[in-house]
Structure formats: C-alpha cells, structure tokens
Design a protein around this motif. Structure first.
Motif, PDB file in Angstrom:
ATOM      1  N   ASN A 128       0.840  -1.193   0.000  1.00 45.77           N
ATOM      2  CA  ASN A 128       0.000   0.000   0.000  1.00 45.77           C
ATOM      3  C   ASN A 128       0.879   1.247   0.000  1.00 45.77           C
ATOM      4  O   ASN A 128       2.030   1.220   0.449  1.00 45.77           O
ATOM      5  CB  ASN A 128      -0.917   0.001   1.232  1.00 45.77           C
ATOM      6  CG  ASN A 128      -1.723  -1.280   1.340  1.00 45.77           C
ATOM      7  OD1 ASN A 128      -2.724  -1.456   0.675  1.00 45.77           O
ATOM      8  ND2 ASN A 128      -1.269  -2.198   2.193  1.00 45.77           N
ATOM      9  N   GLN A 129       0.336   2.341  -0.482  1.00 47.89           N
ATOM     10  CA  GLN A 129       1.114   3.567  -0.620  1.00 47.89           C
ATOM     11  C   GLN A 129       0.314   4.756  -0.106  1.00 47.89           C
ATOM     12  O   GLN A 129      -0.878   4.885  -0.394  1.00 47.89           O
ATOM     13  CB  GLN A 129       1.495   3.783  -2.094  1.00 47.89           C
ATOM     14  CG  GLN A 129       2.309   5.041  -2.338  1.00 47.89           C
ATOM     15  CD  GLN A 129       2.874   5.089  -3.746  1.00 47.89           C
ATOM     16  OE1 GLN A 129       3.703   4.279  -4.121  1.00 47.89           O
ATOM     17  NE2 GLN A 129       2.413   6.053  -4.533  1.00 47.89           N
ATOM     18  N   PRO A 185      -5.473   2.720  10.592  1.00 51.77           N
ATOM     19  CA  PRO A 185      -4.059   2.456  10.270  1.00 51.77           C
ATOM     20  C   PRO A 185      -3.452   3.459   9.291  1.00 51.77           C
ATOM     21  O   PRO A 185      -2.338   3.942   9.512  1.00 51.77           O
ATOM     22  CB  PRO A 185      -4.103   1.049   9.667  1.00 51.77           C
ATOM     23  CG  PRO A 185      -5.351   0.442  10.192  1.00 51.77           C
ATOM     24  CD  PRO A 185      -6.326   1.562  10.323  1.00 51.77           C
ATOM     25  N   GLU A 186      -4.132   3.790   8.209  1.00 53.02           N
ATOM     26  CA  GLU A 186      -3.541   4.669   7.202  1.00 53.02           C
ATOM     27  C   GLU A 186      -3.291   6.066   7.765  1.00 53.02           C
ATOM     28  O   GLU A 186      -2.231   6.658   7.532  1.00 53.02           O
ATOM     29  CB  GLU A 186      -4.454   4.749   5.977  1.00 53.02           C
ATOM     30  CG  GLU A 186      -4.494   3.459   5.168  1.00 53.02           C
ATOM     31  CD  GLU A 186      -5.033   3.682   3.778  1.00 53.02           C
ATOM     32  OE1 GLU A 186      -5.273   4.855   3.414  1.00 53.02           O
ATOM     33  OE2 GLU A 186      -5.213   2.687   3.053  1.00 53.02           O
ATOM     34  N   THR A 188      -2.856   6.787  10.876  1.00 57.19           N
ATOM     35  CA  THR A 188      -1.787   6.643  11.873  1.00 57.19           C
ATOM     36  C   THR A 188      -0.417   6.627  11.195  1.00 57.19           C
ATOM     37  O   THR A 188       0.529   7.286  11.658  1.00 57.19           O
ATOM     38  CB  THR A 188      -1.988   5.352  12.678  1.00 57.19           C
ATOM     39  OG1 THR A 188      -3.265   5.398  13.331  1.00 57.19           O
ATOM     40  CG2 THR A 188      -0.905   5.196  13.727  1.00 57.19           C
ATOM     41  N   ILE A 189      -0.295   5.877  10.103  1.00 53.92           N
ATOM     42  CA  ILE A 189       0.982   5.836   9.374  1.00 53.92           C
ATOM     43  C   ILE A 189       1.332   7.222   8.853  1.00 53.92           C
ATOM     44  O   ILE A 189       2.483   7.664   8.926  1.00 53.92           O
ATOM     45  CB  ILE A 189       0.899   4.822   8.226  1.00 53.92           C
ATOM     46  CG1 ILE A 189       0.725   3.406   8.789  1.00 53.92           C
ATOM     47  CG2 ILE A 189       2.137   4.900   7.345  1.00 53.92           C
ATOM     48  CD1 ILE A 189       0.476   2.359   7.733  1.00 53.92           C
ATOM     49  N   LYS A 190       0.348   7.918   8.313  1.00 57.47           N
ATOM     50  CA  LYS A 190       0.583   9.249   7.747  1.00 57.47           C
ATOM     51  C   LYS A 190       1.092  10.217   8.816  1.00 57.47           C
ATOM     52  O   LYS A 190       2.093  10.916   8.625  1.00 57.47           O
ATOM     53  CB  LYS A 190      -0.704   9.764   7.116  1.00 57.47           C
ATOM     54  CG  LYS A 190      -0.616  11.161   6.528  1.00 57.47           C
ATOM     55  CD  LYS A 190      -1.931  11.529   5.865  1.00 57.47           C
ATOM     56  CE  LYS A 190      -1.893  12.970   5.391  1.00 57.47           C
ATOM     57  NZ  LYS A 190      -1.785  13.914   6.506  1.00 57.47           N
ATOM     58  N   LEU A 191       0.438  10.268   9.948  1.00 54.23           N
ATOM     59  CA  LEU A 191       0.851  11.189  11.008  1.00 54.23           C
ATOM     60  C   LEU A 191       2.215  10.802  11.576  1.00 54.23           C
ATOM     61  O   LEU A 191       3.061  11.666  11.844  1.00 54.23           O
ATOM     62  CB  LEU A 191      -0.207  11.201  12.111  1.00 54.23           C
ATOM     63  CG  LEU A 191      -1.589  11.749  11.716  1.00 54.23           C
ATOM     64  CD1 LEU A 191      -2.560  11.628  12.880  1.00 54.23           C
ATOM     65  CD2 LEU A 191      -1.491  13.200  11.258  1.00 54.23           C
TER      66      LEU A 191
END
Length: 377
Positions: A128-129, A185-186, A188-191
């Motif tokens: 995923n990106q 999740p997405e 969270t990953i971004k922050l």
C-alpha cells in the motif's frame, strides 16, 4: 365472514359458533352466554395432536427419533459451514463472538461458524502507498498533482525551510494486530511518517538534504517510522520511504537558485586556486631543494679542492726540503707546461738555418691538428 355466510363454519372446516364447529385446535367452543364467551386453548391437547401428526409422518412411532435426526442434520450442516480457505498472500483472523482469538496461515482451516465465529482474511502481501505533501498522480513538481504545503514544508537543522513530497509504502505483517490494535491504520501511518521525517530533517542541513543526504534521510525516516509502528503493536511493516521532490519553498526558489549558482562559482574558483597552489608549491619546493643541494655540493667541492691544494702544497714543500734543485726544476717545468700548453708553438732551429735547404720552422699546433684529423678519419 364468507365462510359464515355459506353455513360451512369456520376456516378450519367447523360449523362456526352456531353449528357447534371446532376451533383451529380441534375443540368445540365452550362457555355460556349463548356461545359468545372465549375459552383459552388446551396446550396439552395441542402437543398431543402434534405428536400424532409426527407419528403419521414417521411410521412405526419414530416421532422423537425424527426430531433428533432433523436436529442432528441441521447441526451438522451448520458445523460444516465452519470450513474456510485462506488464499496465498492472506492471513485468516478468527473471531469468537467478535473477539480476536487467533491468526491462521494459507490453506484449508476450520473455525466455529457464524454467528458464533467469524473469519476475516485480509491481504498481507499487497503493498500500500500513502502520499504525503501532495495528492494525485506523479508529484507536485510535475504539475500532475496538488501540493499540500502544511504537510510538505518543514524546518532543517540550519534553520532553513524545505519543501519535501514523499510516499510511504507499507504492508500488513500481522493481520490480527492490524485489524484490532489500531483504529485508523492509514491515518496513523501518515501522522507518524510526518513526525519521523520532520525529526530527521530537523537534524540535517539544507544542502545535505538536497544533495548527498537524501538516501540517508529516507533510511533514517523508515527506521524511525517502523519503530513507532512497532511501539503501537500495529502489525504494519514499513517497506520504504521515498522522497519524490526536495526543493526550497516555491516563493524563494529563484533566489535559492541564484545562491546555488553563486556557490558553484565560488567552489569552481576555489578549486582552480587549489589546483594552481598544488602545481606551483611543489615546483617551488623542488627548485629550492635543488638549489640547496647544489650549494651543498659546491661547498663540498670547494672545501675538498682547498684541502687537496693544501695537502699538495705541503707535499711539494716537504719534497723541496729534501731535494731543492730537483723540486725547483720540476716546479719550473710544470709551470711552463701550464703556461704553454694552450698557446701556438713554433720551433726555430737556429743551428739548421740554411743547411741543406731545410727551413728551421716547425708549426707544432698545425701538425697536431692534422694528426688528430687523420686519426678521426
């Protein structure tokens, strides 16, 4: 009702209230007041009637056995629905009454069927990106995407502002932890990625981040982001952090380019000066060393010559003290040899003048030259 108007009784074939007909459970209505009263049904009679009907369905009196067989068949079919297959690249997350109780790998597996159990099978091999600093295809510098300054602008270690667009590629490493330990999740990953790269850039100079330090910044950001995700027990693996565009802010990019060109000119001038210094200094050092060596050699030569002359004079003096006449004559001859060896010499023999037509003349230098020329030929 229609069945009353035809005198046929109720809908179950009875005679109605006036004809002594039976109710749906096979009973005649009871009560006073001209048949207008309502009597509650007899449940024992209902159960008995149902058992008789089941006996007729299963000859030989196997009513209870039929109930059991039907129940077993239903339960068996329900249990068979608990088999499930996990495809390659997936993980099976088993839930018991909605609670995560385990994770299974690819293949045929079994778990309690719904509504008691449930199996979720997310793909754990798909990469995923997440785009940070821009939105859309490509990157913000190519015109194919929209820039997001609040995500891309950050402060470097030397107090400069830099504009970075980058992507985070990630996969699921533990499906159960991914589904139940992190709510979003997405996001969270971004922050976490924004926090990680700002920390790394905050320790890096602008010029390094723009040139040779890009790979180091990407690797340090990925390592820090992975440690954050592991701290959350998120079940997420960070595959790569890739910077797409690294530039100064758009408002000052022209001035920054001028500064970069001036720095390049400065570096070029410095390199030329260093090249000239590296050329002239070694040659000057070599010339100085040669002059020193020549001076030392001349000094040694003069000293040795002086010592030799002194020793020769001492030796001649000692010889003179021993034999004065011999030494005096030898000195006279040596002196005359030194004086006359480079002069033109002509010998005139006065005794032979006019005798036998012989000219008393002998040009010794000319004879010597001819002798030397003849010898060379």
């Amino acid at each position: 009702m229609p069945w009353n108007s035809q005198g046929g009784g109720g809908p179950w074939g009875g005679g109605g209230n006036n004809g002594g007909g039976r109710n749906p459970w096979g009973q005649r209505p009871q009560g006073g007041g001209g048949g207008g009263g309502n009597t509650p049904p007899d449940f024992d009679e209902m159960i008995r009637k149902s058992q008789e009907r089941l006996k007729r369905l299963f000859p030989g009196g196997g009513g209870y056995k039929g109930f059991v067989l039907i129940g077993i068949a239903i339960v068996g079919l329900w249990l068979l629905t608990g088999f499930y297959r996990v495809q390659p690249g997936e993980q099976g997350v088993t839930l018991l009454f909605g609670k995560w109780v385990g994770t299974t790998g690819p293949g045929l597996n079994y778990f309690l069927p719904a509504p008691i159990g449930e199996v979720i099978k997310p793909n754990v091999e798909r990469t995923n990106q997440i785009e940070i600093g821009y939105r859309g295809t490509g990157n913000a510098g190519t015109g194919g995407a929209r820039d997001v300054p609040e995500e891309s602008l950050m402060l470097t270690g030397d107090q400069n502002i830099i504009d970075i667009d980058y992507v985070v590629q990630w996969r699921i490493s533990d499906a159960g932890a991914y589904l139940f330990n992190v709510r979003d999740p997405e996001n969270t990953i971004k922050l976490a990625a924004e926090s990680a790269i700002r920390e790394v850039i905050g320790k890096t100079n602008l010029e390094e981040a723009l040139t040779v330090g890009r790979v180091r910044v990407e690797e340090q950001t990925r390592t820090l982001l992975q440690s954050i995700m592991d701290g959350y027990a998120s079940g997420i693996f960070i595959a790569e952090v890739k910077m797409q565009k690294v530039d100064p802010p758009r408002d000052v990019i022209d001035a920054f380019n001028d500064v970069q060109r001036a720095r390049q000119d400065r570096d070029r001038s410095q390199n030329e000066a260093l090249a000239y210094r590296n050329d002239i200094i070694p040659r000057a050092k070599g010339e100085a060393e040669r002059m020193v060596l020549e001076a030392r050699a001349y000094k040694d030569q003069v000293v040795k010559n002086a010592q030799g002359e002194a020793e020769r004079f001492t030796s001649v003096y000692n010889s003179y003290l021993t034999a004065k006449d011999v030494t005096t004559r030898r000195l006279y001859l040596e002196t005359m040899q030194d004086v006359l060896k480079n002069s033109n010499k002509v010998i005139l023999d006065q005794k032979g003048e006019g005798a036998n037509g012989v000219v008393p003349y002998l040009p010794l230098p000319e004879i010597q030259k001819r002798t030397n020329a003849g010898g060379n030929n």
